[in-house]
Design a protein around this motif. Structure first.
Motif, short mmCIF file in Angstrom:
data_model
loop_
_atom_site.label_atom_id
_atom_site.label_comp_id
_atom_site.label_asym_id
_atom_site.label_seq_id
_atom_site.Cartn_x
_atom_site.Cartn_y
_atom_site.Cartn_z
N UNK A 59 0.80 -1.22 0.00
CA UNK A 59 0.00 0.00 0.00
C UNK A 59 0.83 1.27 0.00
N UNK A 60 2.13 1.15 0.31
CA UNK A 60 3.00 2.32 0.37
C UNK A 60 3.95 2.40 -0.81
N UNK A 61 3.83 1.47 -1.74
CA UNK A 61 4.79 1.35 -2.85
C UNK A 61 4.23 2.02 -4.10
N UNK A 62 4.95 3.04 -4.58
CA UNK A 62 4.57 3.72 -5.82
C UNK A 62 5.47 3.36 -7.00
N UNK A 63 6.47 2.53 -6.75
CA UNK A 63 7.48 2.29 -7.78
C UNK A 63 7.39 0.92 -8.42
N UNK A 64 6.58 0.03 -7.88
CA UNK A 64 6.52 -1.35 -8.38
C UNK A 64 5.24 -1.60 -9.17
N UNK A 65 5.26 -2.67 -9.94
CA UNK A 65 4.11 -3.00 -10.77
C UNK A 65 3.01 -3.70 -9.96
N UNK A 66 3.38 -4.39 -8.91
CA UNK A 66 2.40 -5.18 -8.18
C UNK A 66 1.29 -4.35 -7.54
N UNK A 67 1.59 -3.21 -6.89
CA UNK A 67 0.48 -2.41 -6.33
C UNK A 67 -0.49 -1.92 -7.40
N UNK A 68 0.05 -1.45 -8.52
CA UNK A 68 -0.82 -0.97 -9.61
C UNK A 68 -1.66 -2.12 -10.15
N UNK A 225 -8.89 9.32 -10.45
CA UNK A 225 -9.08 7.89 -10.67
C UNK A 225 -9.04 7.14 -9.35
N UNK A 226 -10.01 6.25 -9.11
CA UNK A 226 -9.96 5.45 -7.89
C UNK A 226 -8.72 4.58 -7.79
N UNK A 227 -8.13 4.23 -8.93
CA UNK A 227 -6.88 3.46 -8.91
C UNK A 227 -5.80 4.24 -8.17
N UNK A 228 -5.91 5.56 -8.17
CA UNK A 228 -4.93 6.42 -7.51
C UNK A 228 -5.37 6.86 -6.12
N UNK A 229 -6.59 7.38 -5.98
CA UNK A 229 -6.95 7.95 -4.68
C UNK A 229 -7.27 6.89 -3.63
N UNK A 230 -7.42 5.62 -4.04
CA UNK A 230 -7.64 4.57 -3.06
C UNK A 230 -6.35 4.05 -2.45
N UNK A 231 -5.23 4.37 -3.04
CA UNK A 231 -3.95 3.83 -2.58
C UNK A 231 -3.41 4.65 -1.40
N UNK A 232 -3.05 4.00 -0.31
CA UNK A 232 -2.50 4.73 0.84
C UNK A 232 -1.22 5.49 0.51
N UNK A 233 -0.52 5.06 -0.52
CA UNK A 233 0.75 5.69 -0.89
C UNK A 233 0.57 7.04 -1.57
N UNK A 234 -0.66 7.40 -1.92
CA UNK A 234 -0.96 8.70 -2.53
C UNK A 234 -0.04 9.01 -3.71
N UNK A 235 -0.13 8.24 -4.81
CA UNK A 235 0.72 8.51 -5.97
C UNK A 235 0.56 9.92 -6.52
N UNK A 236 -0.66 10.45 -6.41
CA UNK A 236 -0.93 11.85 -6.74
C UNK A 236 -1.55 12.50 -5.51
N UNK A 237 -1.49 13.80 -5.46
CA UNK A 237 -2.01 14.49 -4.29
C UNK A 237 -3.49 14.15 -4.10
N UNK A 238 -3.81 13.58 -2.95
CA UNK A 238 -5.18 13.18 -2.65
C UNK A 238 -6.02 14.38 -2.23
N UNK A 239 -7.30 14.30 -2.58
CA UNK A 239 -8.25 15.35 -2.21
C UNK A 239 -9.45 14.67 -1.56
N UNK A 240 -9.72 15.00 -0.32
CA UNK A 240 -10.80 14.37 0.41
C UNK A 240 -12.14 14.59 -0.27
N UNK A 241 -12.27 15.69 -1.00
CA UNK A 241 -13.53 15.95 -1.70
C UNK A 241 -13.78 14.92 -2.79
N UNK A 242 -12.71 14.48 -3.45
CA UNK A 242 -12.84 13.47 -4.50
C UNK A 242 -13.33 12.15 -3.89
N UNK A 243 -12.75 11.77 -2.77
CA UNK A 243 -13.14 10.53 -2.10
C UNK A 243 -14.60 10.59 -1.67
N UNK A 244 -14.99 11.71 -1.07
CA UNK A 244 -16.38 11.86 -0.61
C UNK A 244 -17.35 11.83 -1.78
#
Length: 270
Positions: A59-68, A225-244
């Motif tokens: 969940x904290x890995x942004x560099x590997x293929x497995x999390x994606x 994209x939920x592929x991004x904002x669902x990840x604890x590693x926050x590959x892109x800057x997360x916005x709570x409004x998007x999640x809500x």
């Protein structure tokens, strides 16, 4: 309703597809563990700050293929054990038999409840499994902003929680992910209104998920994209409004289709 719900829960979990689905997710986690955790076990204290389970788990890995890969295919995995049950119920006439013996709303609620619970657990269990694997190798050292090795930036949502109570942060994200995938998994129940092919019904949550993924990439708003904002590693800057907003949309759509399913007459497919 409780009796029907218990029956549907048993149908969701007491089948080989549930075990097979978890095995696929576990295999991805083990693959990630072997390539990105186990090989670093001798270097835990080789840097200025010890390597931590909070920076190495999937969940904290942004560099590997497995999390994606895991976050891309998760909606498909969630749908496999229980996704076809409503289709088979209607096709065989089983749904009509159950409704004739009780309230239709109880049956439909039980189907939605079982779809949500099965999707949520399939989404959460592999994440917990991977974190426990990682914690067997690396200590659960509290993250420090100054090291620059932890994925969560100061401006990401709940960053304060991550750098003070990282386990709570991970648990919150695991719950968010599970609830999102559980709500999305209910799309297998929507699909019965539009298609009569069990394969396409099974793929409905995945198709919706990938469609959103492709569209936000097309308009260069990847953070939506939920592929991004669902990840604890926050590959892109997360916005709570998007999640809500994402949760509100899923809840509203589920309520609409639930009401429609209660009012619509269930006719066995030919």
């Amino acid at each position: 309703m409780n009796r029907i719900f218990k029956i549907e829960i048993k149908r969701a979990f007491r089948n080989r597809l549930f075990a097979a689905t978890l095995c696929v997710a576990f295999a991805i986690c083990v693959w990630h563990f072997m390539e990105n955790v186990w090989i670093w076990r001798m270097y835990v204290y080789s840097d200025t700050y010890p390597l931590s389970a909070y920076e190495k788990w999937i969940g904290a890995d942004n560099a590997s293929v497995q999390p994606l890969l895991l976050y891309l295919i998760m909606p498909a995995l969630c749908a496999i054990p229980y996704g076809r049950s409503f289709y088979f119920d209607v096709k065989s006439g089983y749904a009509a038999q159950i409704i004739s013996r009780g309230k239709k709303s109880d049956y439909i609620r039980a189907k939605y409840g079982a779809a949500f619970v099965s999707g949520a657990l399939i989404g959460m269990i592999p994440l917990v499994f991977d974190f426990l694997l990682t914690a067997m190798v690396f200590p659960m050292v509290i993250p420090q902003v100054g090291t620059g090795t932890f994925p969560v930036a100061a401006m990401d949502i709940m960053s304060g929680v991550f750098y003070t109570h990282p386990l709570v942060y991970n648990l919150i994200f695991v719950l968010i992910d599970g609830c999102f995938w559980g709500l999305l998994n209910c799309a297998v129940l929507w699909a019965v209104n539009f298609v009569r092919n069990r394969f396409w019904i099974l793929l409905t949550p995945f198709i919706i998920y990938i469609f959103v993924f492709c569209m936000v990439h097309f308009v260069n708003r990847v953070s939506l994209s939920p592929v991004m904002f669902l990840r604890p590693s926050a590959p892109f800057r997360n916005d709570i409004r998007v999640v809500i907003c994402a949760f509100i949309i899923l809840i509203v759509v589920n309520v609409i289709f639930y009401i429609h399913a209660v009012k619509k007459e269930l006719v066995a497919y030919e």
